[in-house]
Design a protein around this motif. Structure first.
Motif, mmCIF file in Angstrom:
data_model
loop_
_atom_site.group_PDB
_atom_site.id
_atom_site.type_symbol
_atom_site.label_atom_id
_atom_site.label_comp_id
_atom_site.label_asym_id
_atom_site.label_seq_id
_atom_site.Cartn_x
_atom_site.Cartn_y
_atom_site.Cartn_z
ATOM 1 N N ARG A 60 1.836 9.876 8.437
ATOM 2 C CA ARG A 60 2.997 10.082 9.305
ATOM 3 C C ARG A 60 2.563 10.634 10.658
ATOM 4 O O ARG A 60 3.034 10.192 11.704
ATOM 5 C CB ARG A 60 3.993 11.035 8.653
ATOM 6 C CG ARG A 60 5.204 11.304 9.512
ATOM 7 C CD ARG A 60 6.153 12.316 8.886
ATOM 8 N NE ARG A 60 7.287 12.515 9.745
ATOM 9 C CZ ARG A 60 7.295 13.394 10.763
ATOM 10 N NH1 ARG A 60 6.230 14.131 11.013
ATOM 11 N NH2 ARG A 60 8.363 13.527 11.519
ATOM 12 N N HIS A 61 1.657 11.608 10.647
ATOM 13 C CA HIS A 61 1.199 12.219 11.898
ATOM 14 C C HIS A 61 0.519 11.188 12.799
ATOM 15 O O HIS A 61 0.766 11.153 14.010
ATOM 16 C CB HIS A 61 0.235 13.368 11.585
ATOM 17 C CG HIS A 61 -0.187 14.150 12.780
ATOM 18 N ND1 HIS A 61 0.617 15.106 13.360
ATOM 19 C CD2 HIS A 61 -1.314 14.115 13.522
ATOM 20 C CE1 HIS A 61 0.005 15.626 14.401
ATOM 21 N NE2 HIS A 61 -1.186 15.040 14.524
ATOM 22 N N ILE A 62 -0.310 10.342 12.210
ATOM 23 C CA ILE A 62 -1.018 9.334 13.003
ATOM 24 C C ILE A 62 -0.048 8.245 13.454
ATOM 25 O O ILE A 62 -0.208 7.677 14.534
ATOM 26 C CB ILE A 62 -2.216 8.779 12.207
ATOM 27 C CG1 ILE A 62 -3.244 9.904 11.991
ATOM 28 C CG2 ILE A 62 -2.860 7.601 12.919
ATOM 29 C CD1 ILE A 62 -4.421 9.537 11.141
ATOM 30 N N TYR A 63 0.980 7.960 12.651
ATOM 31 C CA TYR A 63 2.005 6.982 13.042
ATOM 32 C C TYR A 63 2.717 7.443 14.317
ATOM 33 O O TYR A 63 2.998 6.643 15.205
ATOM 34 C CB TYR A 63 3.020 6.821 11.910
ATOM 35 C CG TYR A 63 4.168 5.900 12.211
ATOM 36 C CD1 TYR A 63 4.132 4.569 11.836
ATOM 37 C CD2 TYR A 63 5.319 6.358 12.847
ATOM 38 C CE1 TYR A 63 5.186 3.718 12.092
ATOM 39 C CE2 TYR A 63 6.380 5.526 13.120
ATOM 40 C CZ TYR A 63 6.316 4.203 12.740
ATOM 41 O OH TYR A 63 7.357 3.366 13.004
ATOM 42 N N ILE A 121 -3.002 3.804 13.291
ATOM 43 C CA ILE A 121 -2.286 3.113 12.222
ATOM 44 C C ILE A 121 -2.467 1.601 12.409
ATOM 45 O O ILE A 121 -2.489 1.113 13.533
ATOM 46 C CB ILE A 121 -0.808 3.539 12.226
ATOM 47 C CG1 ILE A 121 -0.133 3.259 10.897
ATOM 48 C CG2 ILE A 121 -0.031 2.917 13.319
ATOM 49 C CD1 ILE A 121 0.006 4.469 10.061
ATOM 50 N N THR A 122 -2.600 0.877 11.320
ATOM 51 C CA THR A 122 -2.701 -0.578 11.397
ATOM 52 C C THR A 122 -1.304 -1.186 11.386
ATOM 53 O O THR A 122 -0.318 -0.499 11.125
ATOM 54 C CB THR A 122 -3.492 -1.142 10.202
ATOM 55 O OG1 THR A 122 -2.800 -0.805 9.002
ATOM 56 C CG2 THR A 122 -4.890 -0.580 10.155
ATOM 57 N N GLN A 123 -1.217 -2.486 11.612
ATOM 58 C CA GLN A 123 0.091 -3.150 11.574
ATOM 59 C C GLN A 123 0.673 -3.120 10.173
ATOM 60 O O GLN A 123 1.866 -2.893 9.988
ATOM 61 C CB GLN A 123 -0.032 -4.589 12.060
ATOM 62 C CG GLN A 123 -0.114 -4.704 13.568
ATOM 63 C CD GLN A 123 -0.050 -6.155 14.012
ATOM 64 O OE1 GLN A 123 -0.587 -7.036 13.351
ATOM 65 N NE2 GLN A 123 0.600 -6.384 15.144
ATOM 66 N N ASP A 124 -0.184 -3.340 9.161
ATOM 67 C CA ASP A 124 0.292 -3.292 7.777
ATOM 68 C C ASP A 124 0.768 -1.893 7.422
ATOM 69 O O ASP A 124 1.795 -1.715 6.755
ATOM 70 C CB ASP A 124 -0.826 -3.712 6.810
ATOM 71 C CG ASP A 124 -1.165 -5.187 6.941
ATOM 72 O OD1 ASP A 124 -0.330 -5.933 7.488
ATOM 73 O OD2 ASP A 124 -2.258 -5.589 6.485
ATOM 74 N N GLY A 125 0.013 -0.906 7.879
ATOM 75 C CA GLY A 125 0.400 0.479 7.619
ATOM 76 C C GLY A 125 1.718 0.816 8.283
ATOM 77 O O GLY A 125 2.584 1.478 7.699
ATOM 78 N N GLN A 126 1.904 0.357 9.506
ATOM 79 C CA GLN A 126 3.149 0.606 10.225
ATOM 80 C C GLN A 126 4.320 -0.059 9.503
ATOM 81 O O GLN A 126 5.391 0.539 9.368
ATOM 82 C CB GLN A 126 3.018 0.067 11.647
ATOM 83 C CG GLN A 126 4.068 0.564 12.587
ATOM 84 C CD GLN A 126 3.713 0.264 14.029
ATOM 85 O OE1 GLN A 126 2.659 -0.294 14.318
ATOM 86 N NE2 GLN A 126 4.589 0.642 14.934
ATOM 87 N N ARG A 127 4.093 -1.263 8.992
ATOM 88 C CA ARG A 127 5.146 -1.964 8.270
ATOM 89 C C ARG A 127 5.533 -1.202 6.997
ATOM 90 O O ARG A 127 6.717 -1.051 6.695
ATOM 91 C CB ARG A 127 4.665 -3.380 7.920
ATOM 92 C CG ARG A 127 5.776 -4.289 7.449
ATOM 93 C CD ARG A 127 5.305 -5.695 7.140
ATOM 94 N NE ARG A 127 4.340 -6.244 8.087
ATOM 95 C CZ ARG A 127 3.093 -6.569 7.775
ATOM 96 N NH1 ARG A 127 2.629 -6.405 6.550
ATOM 97 N NH2 ARG A 127 2.290 -7.086 8.682
ATOM 98 N N ASP A 128 4.507 -0.708 6.259
ATOM 99 C CA ASP A 128 4.770 0.065 5.042
ATOM 100 C C ASP A 128 5.586 1.321 5.353
ATOM 101 O O ASP A 128 6.566 1.619 4.675
ATOM 102 C CB ASP A 128 3.452 0.500 4.385
ATOM 103 C CG ASP A 128 2.827 -0.609 3.573
ATOM 104 O OD1 ASP A 128 3.472 -1.671 3.427
ATOM 105 O OD2 ASP A 128 1.699 -0.410 3.083
ATOM 106 N N LEU A 129 5.155 2.064 6.368
ATOM 107 C CA LEU A 129 5.834 3.305 6.706
ATOM 108 C C LEU A 129 7.265 3.054 7.163
ATOM 109 O O LEU A 129 8.179 3.794 6.785
ATOM 110 C CB LEU A 129 5.052 4.083 7.769
ATOM 111 C CG LEU A 129 4.026 5.070 7.235
ATOM 112 C CD1 LEU A 129 2.914 4.394 6.458
ATOM 113 C CD2 LEU A 129 3.441 5.898 8.357
ATOM 114 N N ASP A 130 7.477 1.991 7.944
ATOM 115 C CA ASP A 130 8.837 1.654 8.381
ATOM 116 C C ASP A 130 9.715 1.264 7.201
ATOM 117 O O ASP A 130 10.891 1.647 7.130
ATOM 118 C CB ASP A 130 8.808 0.507 9.400
ATOM 119 C CG ASP A 130 8.353 0.968 10.768
ATOM 120 O OD1 ASP A 130 8.503 2.172 11.065
ATOM 121 O OD2 ASP A 130 7.850 0.125 11.545
#
Length: 157
Positions: A60-63, A121-130
């Motif tokens: 979350r912090h890095i996002y 954050i990667t694109q996949d990671g951003q998608r997961d977090l969203d």
């Protein structure tokens, strides 16, 4: 569509930590039940799932920021270093723990190393977090609607 910024940190971290634990992809080191999270601590964490919670908090912090290094994360998760009868100071958390958390998140594709240092954050990671943030927001909205219905029923009586 609500994002990570729109919901409380506590709710999001709890939901993402449970997601990481359920998925079983996050590689947890063998030493997590033995280690302290900082030199200023006296005991290891009581929560057996603390590694998942820390991983969720780091993600979350890095996002929310662009490039975050290990040193910044040690300051973030540090705390009060009690020094006996002398005044307390801030103590940084363990850099090794932060590094291993970042490496675990890199292995599952949530984070990547940045060119100018640190992690992002990667694109996949951003998608997961969203996706998880949206699920938490919908859950909160449903709970609010249920509370409003209960209040209306009480008012009718």
């Amino acid at each position: 569509m609500p994002g990570v910024r729109d919901i409380s940190a506590e709710d999001f971290i709890k939901a993402y930590a449970s997601h990481l634990k359920r998925s079983g992809k996050l590689e947890v080191p063998t030493w997590v039940d033995l280690v302290k999270t900082g030199a200023f601590k006296e005991l290891a964490p009581y929560d057996p799932d603390w590694y998942y919670v820390r991983a969720a908090a780091v993600a979350r912090h890095i996002y929310l920021r662009k490039d975050v290094g290990i040193g910044a994360l040690t300051k973030l998760h540090g705390g009060r270093n009690r020094r006996g009868n002398r005044p307390s100071h801030h103590g940084d958390s363990s850099a090794s723990v932060q590094r291993k958390v970042c490496q675990s998140l890199e292995k599952i594709g949530v984070l990547e190393k940045s060119d100018n240092g640190g992690r992002r954050i990667t694109q996949d990671g951003q998608r997961d977090l969203d996706r998880i943030a949206t699920a938490v927001a919908e859950e909160q909205r449903e709970e609010e609607e249920e509370e409003e219905e209960e209040e209306e029923e009480e008012d009718d009586e």
